[in-house]
Design a protein around this motif. Structure first.
Motif, PDB file in Angstrom:
ATOM      1  N   SER A  90     -34.728  -5.828 -56.947  1.00  0.00           N
ATOM      2  CA  SER A  90     -33.987  -6.873 -56.668  1.00  0.00           C
ATOM      3  C   SER A  90     -32.600  -6.860 -57.101  1.00  0.00           C
ATOM      4  N   ALA A 124     -30.057 -10.633 -55.314  1.00  0.00           N
ATOM      5  CA  ALA A 124     -30.235 -10.931 -56.683  1.00  0.00           C
ATOM      6  C   ALA A 124     -28.580 -11.224 -57.040  1.00  0.00           C
ATOM      7  N   PHE A 126     -27.052 -14.131 -56.057  1.00  0.00           N
ATOM      8  CA  PHE A 126     -27.542 -15.363 -56.620  1.00  0.00           C
ATOM      9  C   PHE A 126     -26.828 -15.663 -58.021  1.00  0.00           C
ATOM     10  N   LEU A 170     -33.423 -15.553 -54.034  1.00  0.00           N
ATOM     11  CA  LEU A 170     -34.033 -14.569 -55.179  1.00  0.00           C
ATOM     12  C   LEU A 170     -35.689 -14.544 -54.946  1.00  0.00           C
ATOM     13  N   THR A 171     -36.238 -15.747 -54.387  1.00  0.00           N
ATOM     14  CA  THR A 171     -37.747 -15.694 -54.235  1.00  0.00           C
ATOM     15  C   THR A 171     -38.059 -15.402 -52.901  1.00  0.00           C
ATOM     16  N   ALA A 190     -37.966 -12.169 -61.552  1.00  0.00           N
ATOM     17  CA  ALA A 190     -37.094 -13.205 -60.981  1.00  0.00           C
ATOM     18  C   ALA A 190     -36.410 -14.064 -62.078  1.00  0.00           C
ATOM     19  N   VAL A 217     -33.615 -12.147 -63.822  1.00  0.00           N
ATOM     20  CA  VAL A 217     -32.278 -12.210 -62.970  1.00  0.00           C
ATOM     21  C   VAL A 217     -31.534 -13.639 -63.285  1.00  0.00           C
ATOM     22  N   PHE A 218     -32.269 -14.724 -63.311  1.00  0.00           N
ATOM     23  CA  PHE A 218     -31.636 -16.206 -63.548  1.00  0.00           C
ATOM     24  C   PHE A 218     -31.320 -16.132 -64.956  1.00  0.00           C
ATOM     25  N   ILE A 241     -37.962 -21.431 -59.455  1.00  0.00           N
ATOM     26  CA  ILE A 241     -38.541 -20.185 -58.849  1.00  0.00           C
ATOM     27  C   ILE A 241     -39.820 -19.970 -58.678  1.00  0.00           C
TER      28      ILE A 241
END
Lengths: 238, 334
Positions: free
Chosen positions: A12, A18, A21, A66-67, A101, A104-105, A147
């Motif tokens: 990602s 990503a 985002f 992202l998802t 994921a 990443v957030f 997410i």
């Protein structure tokens, strides 16, 4: 789970979605941070969580970036066959992808942890650190819940675009539901309140830590992770 | 040992695999043969746990592939028909991922990766993105992931597709070299490949095992695998001829003013399941003359009759394989 997590996180971050985002979340939160906390009229707030409450919808609106690829891409490229044939469980696959994921957030959220310190340095205000960090933590958990919803949507469609658009529709729907909660009463008011993900975060704006809010987001995330596992396993039987 | 017991898979009402049973033992290479649509890939997907059967059971060294999935899958390496590759990774990264997922210890992971890379000849492209590799190299990366970690049972679905002749020879040699410590199930359309590499042949046609024997016993001294294949699995190949015969009957019917044609033949391998329940009566049958003005009597044209036959074959699938008479040329008035 570790293998899937590493692979997913690396893939990602190599792609466009990503990093984009992360940039959007930074951008949106920074705008609200600037408007709420660095006002030139001298009425800036020392509460970082206010900026996050204001930014929660506009930043999480981009979660589908992202998802959307999480499971749709696997289905489209038939790489899900590898995941099904490896000695790992469906739960491990889903959790590996989900935590990747969330990581990443977590990158912009980790950066937001410096914002109270920034206010301390740049202003002479007394910073309510506890509330600021409760706010950042709750904002992160709200993102994790969204997410999980987006990840579940990506198990339903082979097309990333359809997966993203459906997730977007659900996010907007939840936001609208959150706004109409106050005008609904009785049973439907209760239902709207229960599914109002974005409305719930306002609870941390009252100046004291609301742990039920964090619990709510954790429960929502767990529920949709569970749905995702079921959906992933169901494809084996279809 | 892999024990496949009474495996069945239905897609909706259509049976794709029907009561397939066989066992696989180490030290042998098994050829999995069958015409297109016979159910080979579906069976392989069920053996490897990618697809759940409608009924039946797969035991890998006594572990059920669904109830004790992790234990069973540790023993299996699988290359599906389309190699499941993450094209944004390099072969090295990809094999790292697969190795970790197969729970290969950190100490020996890179040693084993290097070993399979050497075996499959991808060492030189280890750091190139998979998306930039040729089809042949991608296939090799797929084979590498299947044999990584030394699983006891290696299942390869058409592993030589897309390879050049030299690569095909190399892959065949690799498969033969695996025989000693492994069992290999190899699906292929290339009969020479099966003849050259396999000890045992499992032939599947229309979702059923039609032959399962040592290749020598199956072929005999005076025959070839090709002949055996055509004889045993040829029913579905004949289906096209049956369809042509059906069309001929329609033409004849039109010419003679017939009203009804019994359409219960299939028109190709893809259609067999639709009429299978009526397998005893697969050939198109011209019914007895009917008098004009019967319940189905209506005006019709030759064209309608012509197109009607195909539609009727379709109707056969929807309405069950009861072989009921279908109106094709309602040309009683002609």
């Amino acid at each position: 789970m570790g293998a899937v997590y590493r692979k997913e996180f690396r893939s990602s971050m190599r792609g466009v979605a990503a990093p984009l985002f992360i940039a959007i979340v930074f951008g949106v939160v920074n705008v609200f941070f600037w408007l709420n906390n660095f006002r030139s009229d001298g009425y800036g707030s020392a509460h970082v969580e206010y900026a996050l409450i204001s930014a929660v919808f506009w930043s999480l609106l981009f979660v589908p970036l992202l998802t959307m690829r999480l499971f749709s891409e696997e289905r489209h490229n038939k790489t899900d066959q590898l995941l099904y044939s490896l000695p790992i469980t469906g739960t491990q696959v889903v959790l590996g992808k989900y935590f990747a994921a969330c990581t990443v957030f977590a990158i912009p959220c980790a950066a937001f942890c410096f914002y109270p310190l920034l206010l301390e340095v740049l202003t002479d205000a007394e910073i309510p650190y506890l509330m600021c960090y409760v706010g950042i933590g709750t904002y992160f958990l709200a993102g994790c819940a969204v997410i999980a919803i987006g990840m579940f949507m990506s198990t339903l469609f082979e097309s990333q675009i359809i997966s993203a658009l459906t997730s977007l529709a659900v996010i907007i729907g939840l936001y609208i539901l959150g706004n109409v909660t106050s005008s609904l009463t009785g049973f439907w008011g209760g239902v709207a309140g229960a599914v109002s993900i974005f409305g719930r975060i306002y609870d941390i704006g009252y100046g004291y830590p609301d742990w039920t809010c964090a619990l709510y987001y954790l429960s929502a995330a767990a529920l949709f992770v569970f749905f995702t596992v079921q959906s992933f396993e169901r494809r084996r039987w279809s | 040992m892999i024990e496949v017991k009474n495996l069945c898979k239905n897609y909706g009402a259509i049976p794709a695999v029907r009561d397939v049973s066989f066992t696989v033992e180490k030290g042998k290479i098994y050829g999995f043969l069958g015409p297109n649509g016979a159910g080979k890939s579906t069976t392989m997907n069920m053996i490897t746990g990618c697809l759940a059967p409608t009924s039946g059971q797969v035991l890998v060294d006594g572990c059920d592939i669904y109830d004790e999935a992790v234990e069973a899958k540790k023993r299996i390496g699988y290359l599906p028909e389309l190699p499941p590759l993450y094209t944004d990774m390099t072969p090295l990264e990809y094999l790292e991922f697969v190795g970790r997922a197969k729970k290969i210890g950190r100490d020996e992971l890179y040693e084993k990766i290097e070993e399979v890379m050497k075996k499959t000849g991808i060492l030189d492209v280890a750091d190139r993105l998979i998306r930039n590799l040729s089809k042949g190299f991608r296939q090799r990366v797929g084979i590498a992931q299947a044999i990584l970690g030394d699983p006891e049972y290696i299942i390869l679905d058409e592993p030589t597709v897309g390879l050049d002749p030299l690569q095909i020879i190399e892959v065949r040699e690799l498969i033969v070299s695996l025989k000693e410590d492994h069992a290999v199930i190899l699906s292929s359309h290339i009969l020479q490949e099966i003849s050259a590499v396999c000890d045992y042949v499992i032939m599947i046609s229309r979702g059923k095992v039609v032959a399962s024997d040592d290749i020598d016993s199956l072929v005999g001294e005076d025959d070839t695998l090709e002949n055996v294949f055509i004889n045993l699995a040829g029913e579905s190949l004949d289906a096209g001829a049956a369809y042509a015969a059906q069309k001929e009957l329609e033409r004849e019917a039109r010419g003679r003013g017939r009203k009804k044609i019994k359409v219960d033949s299939d028109k190709g391998a893809a259609y067999y399941t639709e009429v299978y329940a009526d397998e005893d009566n697969e050939s198109p049958v011209l019914l007895e003359d009917e008098e004009d003005g019967g319940s189905d009597g209506a005006d019709s044209t030759a064209d309608e009759a012509d197109t009607g036959a195909g539609a009727d074959a379709d109707a056969g699938k929807a309405g069950g394989a009861d072989g009921e008479a279908q109106d094709t040329g309602k040309g009683g008035d002609k």
